[in-house]
Motif scaffolding. Structure first.
Motif, PDB file in Angstrom:
ATOM      1  N   GLY A   1       0.655  -1.094   0.049  1.00 24.73           N
ATOM      2  CA  GLY A   1       0.130  -0.207   0.202  1.00 24.73           C
ATOM      3  C   GLY A   1       0.648   0.963   0.175  1.00 24.73           C
ATOM      4  N   ARG A   2      -0.012   2.368  -0.352  1.00 27.21           N
ATOM      5  CA  ARG A   2       1.047   3.751  -0.362  1.00 27.21           C
ATOM      6  C   ARG A   2      -0.533   4.884   0.001  1.00 27.21           C
ATOM      7  NH1 ARG A   2       3.613   5.444  -5.316  1.00 27.21           N
ATOM      8  NH2 ARG A   2       3.639   2.586  -5.801  1.00 27.21           N
ATOM      9  N   VAL A   3       0.241   5.626   0.568  1.00 23.73           N
ATOM     10  CA  VAL A   3      -0.108   6.719   1.596  1.00 23.73           C
ATOM     11  C   VAL A   3       0.111   8.287   0.468  1.00 23.73           C
ATOM     12  CG1 VAL A   3       0.623   7.113   4.088  1.00 23.73           C
ATOM     13  CG2 VAL A   3       1.670   8.047   2.699  1.00 23.73           C
ATOM     14  N   GLY A   4      -1.078   8.827   0.416  1.00 28.25           N
ATOM     15  CA  GLY A   4      -0.910   9.917  -0.951  1.00 28.25           C
ATOM     16  C   GLY A   4      -2.284  10.269  -1.893  1.00 28.25           C
ATOM     17  N   PHE A   5      -2.672   9.526  -1.715  1.00 34.59           N
ATOM     18  CA  PHE A   5      -4.407   9.629  -1.996  1.00 34.59           C
ATOM     19  C   PHE A   5      -5.791  10.326  -2.040  1.00 34.59           C
ATOM     20  CE2 PHE A   5      -2.469   5.355  -2.767  1.00 34.59           C
ATOM     21  CZ  PHE A   5      -2.305   4.953  -4.213  1.00 34.59           C
ATOM     22  N   SER A   6      -6.187  11.173  -2.286  1.00 31.07           N
ATOM     23  CA  SER A   6      -7.441  11.488  -2.258  1.00 31.07           C
ATOM     24  C   SER A   6      -8.414  11.017  -2.602  1.00 31.07           C
ATOM     25  CB  SER A   6      -7.374  13.418  -2.431  1.00 31.07           C
ATOM     26  OG  SER A   6      -6.151  14.160  -2.351  1.00 31.07           O
TER      27      SER A   6
ATOM     28  N   TYR B   1     -23.966   9.498 -16.076  1.00 33.59           N
ATOM     29  CA  TYR B   1     -23.141  11.185 -14.328  1.00 33.59           C
ATOM     30  C   TYR B   1     -21.575   9.995 -14.395  1.00 33.59           C
ATOM     31  CZ  TYR B   1     -22.976  12.737 -10.165  1.00 33.59           C
ATOM     32  OH  TYR B   1     -22.667  13.637  -8.758  1.00 33.59           O
ATOM     33  N   GLY B   2     -21.493   8.983 -14.130  1.00 37.62           N
ATOM     34  CA  GLY B   2     -20.158   8.845 -14.300  1.00 37.62           C
ATOM     35  C   GLY B   2     -19.136   8.420 -15.377  1.00 37.62           C
ATOM     36  N   ARG B   3     -19.307   9.082 -16.510  1.00 32.70           N
ATOM     37  CA  ARG B   3     -18.368   9.246 -17.679  1.00 32.70           C
ATOM     38  C   ARG B   3     -18.354  10.810 -17.731  1.00 32.70           C
ATOM     39  NH1 ARG B   3     -19.842  12.416 -21.322  1.00 32.70           N
ATOM     40  NH2 ARG B   3     -21.961  11.995 -21.434  1.00 32.70           N
ATOM     41  N   ARG B   4     -19.477  11.773 -17.503  1.00 32.49           N
ATOM     42  CA  ARG B   4     -19.222  12.778 -17.417  1.00 32.49           C
ATOM     43  C   ARG B   4     -18.224  13.648 -15.696  1.00 32.49           C
ATOM     44  NH1 ARG B   4     -24.466  15.910 -16.423  1.00 32.49           N
ATOM     45  NH2 ARG B   4     -25.779  13.392 -16.844  1.00 32.49           N
ATOM     46  N   MET B   5     -18.265  12.484 -14.800  1.00 40.43           N
ATOM     47  CA  MET B   5     -17.486  12.931 -13.620  1.00 40.43           C
ATOM     48  C   MET B   5     -16.028  12.240 -13.970  1.00 40.43           C
ATOM     49  SD  MET B   5     -17.396  13.743 -11.001  1.00 40.43           S
ATOM     50  CE  MET B   5     -16.326  12.767  -9.745  1.00 40.43           C
ATOM     51  N   LEU B   6     -15.523  11.148 -14.528  1.00 38.03           N
ATOM     52  CA  LEU B   6     -14.198  10.732 -15.007  1.00 38.03           C
ATOM     53  C   LEU B   6     -13.691  12.390 -16.063  1.00 38.03           C
ATOM     54  CD1 LEU B   6     -14.985   7.268 -14.852  1.00 38.03           C
ATOM     55  CD2 LEU B   6     -13.930   8.578 -13.335  1.00 38.03           C
ATOM     56  N   GLU B   7     -14.585  12.824 -17.155  1.00 38.25           N
ATOM     57  CA  GLU B   7     -14.728  13.562 -17.805  1.00 38.25           C
ATOM     58  C   GLU B   7     -14.214  15.224 -17.136  1.00 38.25           C
ATOM     59  OE1 GLU B   7     -16.909  12.624 -21.676  1.00 38.25           O
ATOM     60  OE2 GLU B   7     -17.533  14.981 -21.645  1.00 38.25           O
ATOM     61  N   ILE B   8     -14.573  14.749 -16.530  1.00 38.09           N
ATOM     62  CA  ILE B   8     -14.114  16.538 -15.884  1.00 38.09           C
ATOM     63  C   ILE B   8     -12.521  16.272 -14.843  1.00 38.09           C
ATOM     64  CG2 ILE B   8     -14.239  17.996 -13.289  1.00 38.09           C
ATOM     65  CD1 ILE B   8     -17.764  17.240 -13.874  1.00 38.09           C
ATOM     66  N   LEU B   9     -12.680  15.185 -13.936  1.00 36.04           N
ATOM     67  CA  LEU B   9     -10.684  14.717 -14.296  1.00 36.04           C
ATOM     68  C   LEU B   9     -10.225  15.282 -15.676  1.00 36.04           C
ATOM     69  CD1 LEU B   9     -12.077  12.361 -11.495  1.00 36.04           C
ATOM     70  CD2 LEU B   9     -11.054  14.860 -11.183  1.00 36.04           C
TER      71      LEU B   9
ATOM     72  N   GLY C   1      -6.546  17.049 -16.683  1.00 33.10           N
ATOM     73  CA  GLY C   1      -5.436  16.513 -17.047  1.00 33.10           C
ATOM     74  C   GLY C   1      -5.267  15.500 -15.321  1.00 33.10           C
ATOM     75  N   ILE C   2      -6.469  15.013 -15.167  1.00 30.96           N
ATOM     76  CA  ILE C   2      -5.956  14.190 -13.358  1.00 30.96           C
ATOM     77  C   ILE C   2      -6.084  12.223 -14.044  1.00 30.96           C
ATOM     78  CG2 ILE C   2      -6.892  13.606 -11.126  1.00 30.96           C
ATOM     79  CD1 ILE C   2      -7.804  17.049 -11.479  1.00 30.96           C
ATOM     80  N   THR C   3      -5.125  12.023 -13.995  1.00 35.20           N
ATOM     81  CA  THR C   3      -5.870  10.373 -13.745  1.00 35.20           C
ATOM     82  C   THR C   3      -7.088   9.745 -13.279  1.00 35.20           C
ATOM     83  OG1 THR C   3      -3.266   9.847 -13.033  1.00 35.20           O
ATOM     84  CG2 THR C   3      -3.863   9.901 -15.702  1.00 35.20           C
TER      85      THR C   3
ATOM     86  N   ARG D   1      -4.415   9.905  -7.122  1.00 35.14           N
ATOM     87  CA  ARG D   1      -3.302  10.588  -6.161  1.00 35.14           C
ATOM     88  C   ARG D   1      -3.168  12.156  -6.088  1.00 35.14           C
ATOM     89  NH1 ARG D   1       1.484   6.714  -7.151  1.00 35.14           N
ATOM     90  NH2 ARG D   1       0.284   4.632  -7.940  1.00 35.14           N
ATOM     91  N   ASP D   2      -2.489  12.199  -4.161  1.00 29.27           N
ATOM     92  CA  ASP D   2      -2.307  13.801  -4.690  1.00 29.27           C
ATOM     93  C   ASP D   2      -2.023  14.544  -5.247  1.00 29.27           C
ATOM     94  OD1 ASP D   2      -3.641  13.153  -1.866  1.00 29.27           O
ATOM     95  OD2 ASP D   2      -2.387  13.059  -0.850  1.00 29.27           O
ATOM     96  N   GLU D   3      -0.748  13.858  -5.867  1.00 25.98           N
ATOM     97  CA  GLU D   3       0.401  14.884  -7.102  1.00 25.98           C
ATOM     98  C   GLU D   3      -0.365  14.759  -8.261  1.00 25.98           C
ATOM     99  OE1 GLU D   3       1.198  11.668  -5.585  1.00 25.98           O
ATOM    100  OE2 GLU D   3       2.301  10.577  -7.723  1.00 25.98           O
ATOM    101  N   GLU D   4      -1.325  13.842  -8.455  1.00 29.02           N
ATOM    102  CA  GLU D   4      -2.493  14.592  -9.601  1.00 29.02           C
ATOM    103  C   GLU D   4      -3.552  15.703  -9.517  1.00 29.02           C
ATOM    104  OE1 GLU D   4      -3.009  12.756 -12.362  1.00 29.02           O
ATOM    105  OE2 GLU D   4      -0.832  11.704 -12.184  1.00 29.02           O
ATOM    106  N   ILE D   5      -4.082  15.598  -8.241  1.00 25.37           N
ATOM    107  CA  ILE D   5      -5.131  16.784  -8.275  1.00 25.37           C
ATOM    108  C   ILE D   5      -4.561  18.493  -7.654  1.00 25.37           C
ATOM    109  CG2 ILE D   5      -6.034  16.136  -6.371  1.00 25.37           C
ATOM    110  CD1 ILE D   5      -8.585  16.036  -7.222  1.00 25.37           C
TER     111      ILE D   5
END
Ligand code: ADP
Ligand code: ASP
Ligand code: MG
Length: 469
Positions: free
Chosen positions: A322-327, A342-350, A354-356, A372-376
């Motif tokens: 495991g690891r820490v550092g997620f949101s 809904y789900g598609r639009r949510m993922l599209e926003i990210l 530019g957030i994976t 991942r924290d560094e993504e957001i």
């Protein structure tokens, strides 16, 4: 006494022996052509003493002919890795500052090792590198010099042929491997007898610019070399007795894993078992070449074998990582299940920001997206605004300081009772579970917990599945 006459169709005993003898040269050729790739990590090459151990390991089996090396790593926990110092050199040079605070220790380290090993060209090689750094060399070129210098030095010490990865490992401009071209170039370069040393961690793009893999990437080079050479096994020599059932920095003396599958290893590495880079399985898995993780400080121990299939009846759980550092980007909306897209639009926003994302568990009216924290980082307000405007949820929040823990094992999710034991163990130790994902991959159960509970949770799961001997 004369042997009785053999029937006319089968050869006489003497002839049979001749047949066996005739086949021995073929057998010898076969044994001679069998070879092994052996990759040695940074701690295995941290000083001259470690390099002597490496040389002994190589010499103890003539099949170990394809050697891949990292840059010298840490000698003690407070020491600096050569690669970290090289990145520091780049950042100093970039700011127009004197590089000596970083290059000085690199020079001292390499000169010291080279002197002990009796390699006298090191001062000249270092001078060339220093000049190019001062001349504004780019970051990947600088970072790759740890592997380059170390491999040239060790090749000289071993009397081996040095193959510069820049001439044989081809990467696209985006840093991805051009596999077919690389395997062909490497296979040509590795032709012939004797020992070959290839530096890990880097290759070059078609215009000759050096490109590095991500950190720990010498493991990938090792797999590429094993694949290109068609070797019997890819040995990965490091400073632990193999892949361990949990991170040794969290659990005392975790049990070594004798055998895992490529799939299990990749899940464990991706989730934090950093002993082997998670992308290192691909080149060898395609060709069915097993990986053997071994300990440079205990070469007689068998280590961990990574193979295609294993008998999972005795150990349903292979390991925990495991690891820490997620949101968690959490939304809640009545009748979400009935809202098309809904789900598609949510993922599209990210995606548009530019957030994976790592996981996206949903329930009837809620959706969590774990990133991942560094993504957001720095984009939280933009994402919250987009979600409010486009999805109009009843509630939206971003919770940070989350740790993810994967409990991994082939066929585990099909086994009755495993999940109950896992959740029970966390409950008993007072760890609150924030998220569960036991979906797409049959081989793991992932839980999200508060970062402050991370180590406690890993110990609880380990204690549940690994009973004291
Ligand atoms: P190398 O320099 O040989 O490439 P790394 O430092 O990259 O070695 O990887 C070895 C380290 O990985 C170990 O020293 C250990 O601290 C860490 N590690 C984390 N999780 C695990 C695990 N599950 N099994 C073994 N080692 C692990
Ligand atoms: N030296 C590089 C690093 O520190 C690559 C490696 O050791 O695998 O990341
Ligand atoms: Mg490593």
């Amino acid at each position: 006494m004369q042997p009785s006459a053999a029937p006319a169709a089968s050869p006489a005993p003497g002839e049979r022996w001749q047949e066996v003898l005739d086949n021995i040269p073929a057998l010898e050729v076969l044994i001679e052509t069998m070879s092994i790739t052996a990759k040695f990590g940074g701690t295995s090459l941290a000083d001259a003493n470690q390099i002597r151990k490496v040389a002994d390991i190589i010499k103890s089996d003539p099949r170990r002919r394809h050697i891949v090396l990292s840059a010298p790593g840490k000698r003690t926990s407070s020491d600096k890795k050569i690669t970290d110092l090289l990145y520091l050199c780049h950042s100093l040079a970039n700011q127009g500052l004197d590089i000596q605070t970083a290059f000085g220790p690199i020079k001292q380290r390499f000169l010291g090792i080279a002197e002990e090993l009796g390699v006298d060209e090191m001062a000249g090689w270092l001078a060339e590198v220093e000049l190019r750094i001062a001349d504004g060399a780019d970051v990947d070129w600088i970072a790759s010099r740890g592997e380059y210098l170390n491999s040239r030095m060790v090749a000289r010490f071993l009397g081996a042929t040095f193959i510069d990865a820049a001439s044989a490992i081809r990467m696209a401009a985006d840093g991805r491997l051009r596999a077919a071209e690389t395997y062909q170039l490497l296979a040509e370069a590795l032709t012939g007898d004797g020992l070959f040393v290839v530096p890990g961690f880097y290759g070059a793009d078609p215009s000759g610019h050096i490109r590095c893999f991500s950190r720990g990437g010498s493991d990938i080079t090792g797999a590429i070399v094993a694949r290109a050479a068609g070797d019997q096994v890819y040995e990965n020599w490091t400073d632990v007795p193999g892949l361990l059932m949990a991170d040794p920095r969290i659990v005392d003396n975790p049990r070594p894993i004798a055998e895992v599958t490529y799939r299990e290893q990749r899940e464990l590495s991706y989730m934090g078992a950093t002993v082997l880079h998670d992308e290192a399985v691909f080149p060898v898995r395609e060709a069915g070449i097993p990986i053997n993780i071994r300990n440079t400080n205990d070469p007689s121990a068998p280590g961990t074998r990574i193979v295609t299939t294993r008998d999972s009846s005795r150990h349903a759980v292979a390991g925990i990582a495991g690891r820490v550092g997620f949101s968690n980007v959490y939304t809640d909306k009545a009748l979400m299940n009935a809202e098309l897209g809904y789900g598609r639009r949510m993922l599209e926003i990210l995606e548009k920001r530019g957030i994976t994302f790592e996981h996206a568990p949903t329930s009837i009216d809620t959706m969590s997206v774990i990133v991942r924290d560094e993504e957001i980082a720095g984009k939280e307000d933009l994402v919250l605004g987009d979600i409010e405007n486009q999805l109009k949820p009843d509630r939206v929040e971003i919770d940070s300081d989350i740790a993810l823990i994967a409990t991994v094992g082939e066929g585990m999710s099909k086994k009755v009772g495993i999940a109950a034991r896992l959740f029970g163990a966390l409950g008993k130790s007072g760890v609150n579970i924030l998220m569960i994902n036991q979906g797409a991959s049959e081989i793991n159960i992932i839980v999200g917990v508060a970062a402050s509970d991370y180590e406690k949770a890993v110990r609880a799961i380990y204690g549940e599945f690994v009973k004291p001997a």
